[in-house]
Design a protein around this motif. Structure first.
Motif, PDB file in Angstrom:
ATOM      1  N   ILE A  55       0.853  -1.185   0.000  1.00  0.00           N
ATOM      2  CA  ILE A  55       0.000   0.000   0.000  1.00  0.00           C
ATOM      3  C   ILE A  55       0.884   1.228   0.000  1.00  0.00           C
ATOM      4  CG2 ILE A  55      -0.151   0.055   2.541  1.00  0.00           C
ATOM      5  CD1 ILE A  55      -3.110   0.921   2.180  1.00  0.00           C
ATOM      6  N   ASP A  56       0.452   2.269  -0.696  1.00  0.00           N
ATOM      7  CA  ASP A  56       1.283   3.467  -0.752  1.00  0.00           C
ATOM      8  C   ASP A  56       0.654   4.627   0.007  1.00  0.00           C
ATOM      9  OD1 ASP A  56       0.499   4.130  -4.272  1.00  0.00           O
ATOM     10  OD2 ASP A  56      -0.615   4.657  -2.456  1.00  0.00           O
ATOM     11  N   HIS A  57       1.316   5.760  -0.108  1.00  0.00           N
ATOM     12  CA  HIS A  57       0.927   6.962   0.648  1.00  0.00           C
ATOM     13  C   HIS A  57      -0.488   7.407   0.328  1.00  0.00           C
ATOM     14  CE1 HIS A  57       2.921  10.046   3.168  1.00  0.00           C
ATOM     15  NE2 HIS A  57       1.988  10.864   2.703  1.00  0.00           N
ATOM     16  N   ASP A  58      -0.949   7.096  -0.897  1.00  0.00           N
ATOM     17  CA  ASP A  58      -2.298   7.476  -1.340  1.00  0.00           C
ATOM     18  C   ASP A  58      -3.309   6.355  -1.174  1.00  0.00           C
ATOM     19  OD1 ASP A  58      -0.638   9.174  -4.015  1.00  0.00           O
ATOM     20  OD2 ASP A  58      -1.436  10.050  -2.164  1.00  0.00           O
ATOM     21  N   ASP A  59      -2.935   5.303  -0.434  1.00  0.00           N
ATOM     22  CA  ASP A  59      -3.813   4.149  -0.178  1.00  0.00           C
ATOM     23  C   ASP A  59      -4.082   3.295  -1.416  1.00  0.00           C
ATOM     24  OD1 ASP A  59      -5.837   5.731   2.396  1.00  0.00           O
ATOM     25  OD2 ASP A  59      -4.018   4.509   2.545  1.00  0.00           O
ATOM     26  N   ASN A  60      -3.259   3.436  -2.463  1.00  0.00           N
ATOM     27  CA  ASN A  60      -3.338   2.486  -3.567  1.00  0.00           C
ATOM     28  C   ASN A  60      -2.745   1.166  -3.086  1.00  0.00           C
ATOM     29  OD1 ASN A  60      -4.298   4.385  -5.628  1.00  0.00           O
ATOM     30  ND2 ASN A  60      -2.292   5.331  -5.387  1.00  0.00           N
ATOM     31  N   THR A  61      -3.253   0.067  -3.616  1.00  0.00           N
ATOM     32  CA  THR A  61      -2.811  -1.249  -3.137  1.00  0.00           C
ATOM     33  C   THR A  61      -2.464  -2.171  -4.291  1.00  0.00           C
ATOM     34  OG1 THR A  61      -5.092  -2.076  -3.088  1.00  0.00           O
ATOM     35  CG2 THR A  61      -4.232  -1.104  -1.050  1.00  0.00           C
ATOM     36  N   LYS A  62      -1.703  -3.199  -3.970  1.00  0.00           N
ATOM     37  CA  LYS A  62      -1.493  -4.282  -4.924  1.00  0.00           C
ATOM     38  C   LYS A  62      -1.328  -5.569  -4.134  1.00  0.00           C
ATOM     39  CE  LYS A  62       3.532  -4.171  -5.737  1.00  0.00           C
ATOM     40  NZ  LYS A  62       4.567  -3.981  -6.805  1.00  0.00           N
ATOM     41  N   TYR A  63      -1.644  -6.685  -4.794  1.00  0.00           N
ATOM     42  CA  TYR A  63      -1.644  -7.989  -4.136  1.00  0.00           C
ATOM     43  C   TYR A  63      -1.008  -9.048  -5.021  1.00  0.00           C
ATOM     44  CZ  TYR A  63      -5.127  -5.810  -1.110  1.00  0.00           C
ATOM     45  OH  TYR A  63      -5.774  -4.966  -0.242  1.00  0.00           O
TER      46      TYR A  63
END
Length: 123
Positions: free
Chosen positions: A51-59
């Motif tokens: 998760i990044d600073h802007d709350d984008n995510t990857k799995y």
């Protein structure tokens, strides 16, 4: 350097749920990513969620749709909610953090700061 402490691991039945948490000793004002990794006994460590600073995510494909990563910047804490657990999810789980622009471009290998890990066992 930032220190990371994981908690919340334990045992669960297949199909059950667990949530692991990771507390950071300080909150970075700079753009950063946080991630969860796991390492089963005898296998290499793999990236699970980020998760990044802007709350984008990857799995990772293996957990997509079952695991959810989130963060509470006020508490300097990130979480990994694990649902529909499978025996193959059994591993030591580690949280990690590093500077990044976005999780989409962040490589798993670029995470440089790690916690000590918490064991998750699914039977």
């Amino acid at each position: 350097h930032v220190q990371l402490v994981e908690s919340g691991g334990g045992s669960a039945q297949a199909g059950g749920s667990l949530r692991v948490s990771c507390s950071a000793s300080r909150n970075s004002k700079r753009r950063h990513c946080m991630g969860w990794f796991r390492q089963p006994i005898g296998q290499e460590r793999e990236g699970v969620a980020g998760i990044d600073h802007d709350d984008n995510t990857k799995y990772a494909d293996s957990v997509e749709g079952r695991f959810t990563i989130s963060q509470d910047n006020h508490k300097n804490t990130q979480y990994l909610q694990m649902n529909s657990l499978k025996p193959e999810d059994t591993a030591m789980y580690y949280c990690a953090v590093d500077l990044c622009l976005s999780i989409a471009t962040m490589k798993w290998a670029d995470f440089g700061y790690w916690g000590q890990g918490t064991q998750v066992t699914v039977s």
